[in-house]
Scaffold this motif. Sequence first.
Motif, PDB file in Angstrom:
ATOM      1  N   LEU A  46       0.797  -1.216   0.000  1.00 23.76           N
ATOM      2  CA  LEU A  46       0.000   0.000   0.000  1.00 23.76           C
ATOM      3  C   LEU A  46       0.834   1.274   0.000  1.00 23.76           C
ATOM      4  N   LEU A  47       2.036   1.214   0.591  1.00 28.04           N
ATOM      5  CA  LEU A  47       2.859   2.417   0.719  1.00 28.04           C
ATOM      6  C   LEU A  47       4.131   2.360  -0.125  1.00 28.04           C
ATOM      7  N   LEU A  48       4.858   1.238  -0.055  1.00 29.13           N
ATOM      8  CA  LEU A  48       6.164   1.189  -0.719  1.00 29.13           C
ATOM      9  C   LEU A  48       6.072   0.929  -2.221  1.00 29.13           C
ATOM     10  N   VAL A  79      -0.195   6.135 -11.910  1.00 28.68           N
ATOM     11  CA  VAL A  79      -1.160   5.593 -10.939  1.00 28.68           C
ATOM     12  C   VAL A  79      -2.527   5.423 -11.585  1.00 28.68           C
ATOM     13  N   LEU A  80      -2.980   6.434 -12.310  1.00 20.72           N
ATOM     14  CA  LEU A  80      -4.286   6.344 -12.948  1.00 20.72           C
ATOM     15  C   LEU A  80      -4.322   5.199 -13.960  1.00 20.72           C
ATOM     16  N   LEU A  81      -3.244   5.001 -14.691  1.00 22.74           N
ATOM     17  CA  LEU A  81      -3.191   3.907 -15.653  1.00 22.74           C
ATOM     18  C   LEU A  81      -3.209   2.561 -14.941  1.00 22.74           C
ATOM     19  N   PHE A  82      -2.500   2.460 -13.820  1.00 18.83           N
ATOM     20  CA  PHE A  82      -2.502   1.222 -13.035  1.00 18.83           C
ATOM     21  C   PHE A  82      -3.911   0.911 -12.518  1.00 18.83           C
ATOM     22  N   LEU A  83      -4.602   1.910 -11.978  1.00 22.05           N
ATOM     23  CA  LEU A  83      -5.948   1.696 -11.457  1.00 22.05           C
ATOM     24  C   LEU A  83      -6.919   1.338 -12.581  1.00 22.05           C
ATOM     25  N   PHE A  84      -6.735   1.957 -13.740  1.00 21.78           N
ATOM     26  CA  PHE A  84      -7.577   1.633 -14.893  1.00 21.78           C
ATOM     27  C   PHE A  84      -7.370   0.178 -15.304  1.00 21.78           C
ATOM     28  N   LEU A  98     -11.186   2.527  -5.302  1.00 22.73           N
ATOM     29  CA  LEU A  98     -11.509   3.812  -4.692  1.00 22.73           C
ATOM     30  C   LEU A  98     -10.748   4.006  -3.384  1.00 22.73           C
ATOM     31  N   ILE A  99     -10.642   2.949  -2.592  1.00 23.66           N
ATOM     32  CA  ILE A  99      -9.977   3.044  -1.287  1.00 23.66           C
ATOM     33  C   ILE A  99      -8.482   3.311  -1.429  1.00 23.66           C
ATOM     34  N   PHE A 104      -2.230   5.669  -3.059  1.00 28.45           N
ATOM     35  CA  PHE A 104      -1.300   5.490  -4.175  1.00 28.45           C
ATOM     36  C   PHE A 104      -0.870   6.832  -4.754  1.00 28.45           C
ATOM     37  N   LEU A 105      -1.788   7.757  -4.870  1.00 31.81           N
ATOM     38  CA  LEU A 105      -1.425   9.061  -5.421  1.00 31.81           C
ATOM     39  C   LEU A 105      -0.436   9.781  -4.510  1.00 31.81           C
TER      40      LEU A 105
END
Length: 330
Positions: A46-48, A79-84, A98-99, A104-105
């Motif tokens: 989640l962080l690293l 990040v947006l591409l990864f979430l997509f 969403l969480i 990540f950002l």
Amino acid sequence: MSFLERRYYHYAIAVAAGLFVALLGRFVFASTGFANGGGLLMLCFLLLIPMALGAVTAHFTPGYMSRTWRAVWGPLCTVLLFLFCALLFHLEGMICVLIISPLFLFTSWLGAILYLAITNDKPDKNRTYTVAAFALLPFLLAPLEAQLTTPTDNRRVENTILIQAPAAVVWQHIIRVPPIQAQDLGPSLVDKIGFPRPVEATLSHEGVGGVRRATFERGVEFIETVDLWEPQRRLSFSIVPNTATIPPTTFDEHVTVGGRFFDVLRGTYELQPAGPGRTRLVLYSQQRLSTRLNPYAGLWTGYVMSEIQRRILEVIKRRCENTQQSTACR
């Protein structure tokens, strides 16, 4: 190749490199070896991992581009591409995406900024060693984190509403809740991110030992056993999800009620006098939260539970006041 084409080509390489690190982390941490330590809810993921994503993106972004592009816009796009991709290929559900988005950002920006600060005016070899350290650190620390005990928090979420009806009327509307239509609840973000709507609550018999069956859409059902019955004052019950009726596709595994990371333990209605013909109705629930990042996760579980409870109270309020008005007109 023109300068503009070369610029976008190098930028695409930077985003692709950051995306590769994030996807690799997702598949590795979701594997059996890491799942026992919390898998995708480990701090190392989640962080690293997003910090590594930010550092790698900044490293491969050409130096002639501004620091804003290297530290902000580059990690943002990655990040947006990864979430997509996570949504497109059903790696994660909308709820989980969403969480983790804010985490990540923020941490991707932090990783990019730290990388640029550490490597400022340093030779290329030092930059390579630095970005390699960012990329490898999550995987090196994960086995150590997996040995740590996951903390458990018990949390309470409370909602209150004022009803223009006496306690006797309100009591009859909380011990059982007749079927609720979608339009009765109104719109809410919790619907859009995939949580099922409440449908109804039945009661086997009145008094201690009575069993309420609270049903939600898509086959979700909770068995609520009454252990405190004070007519027109208080109703309290334990809550156990009926896993036999809940399809495995209803919830993402990380937000499954009664699962490893989250559970709803109890629910309580309290009726408080609020003046002639008025009742203050309080609904609160107790949850268990077992993650590596309980304070952050608790913000989301608290919001979702509060929204569910608020909407139920709104339905009860309208029904009680309609009943009271009908009685007064007779």
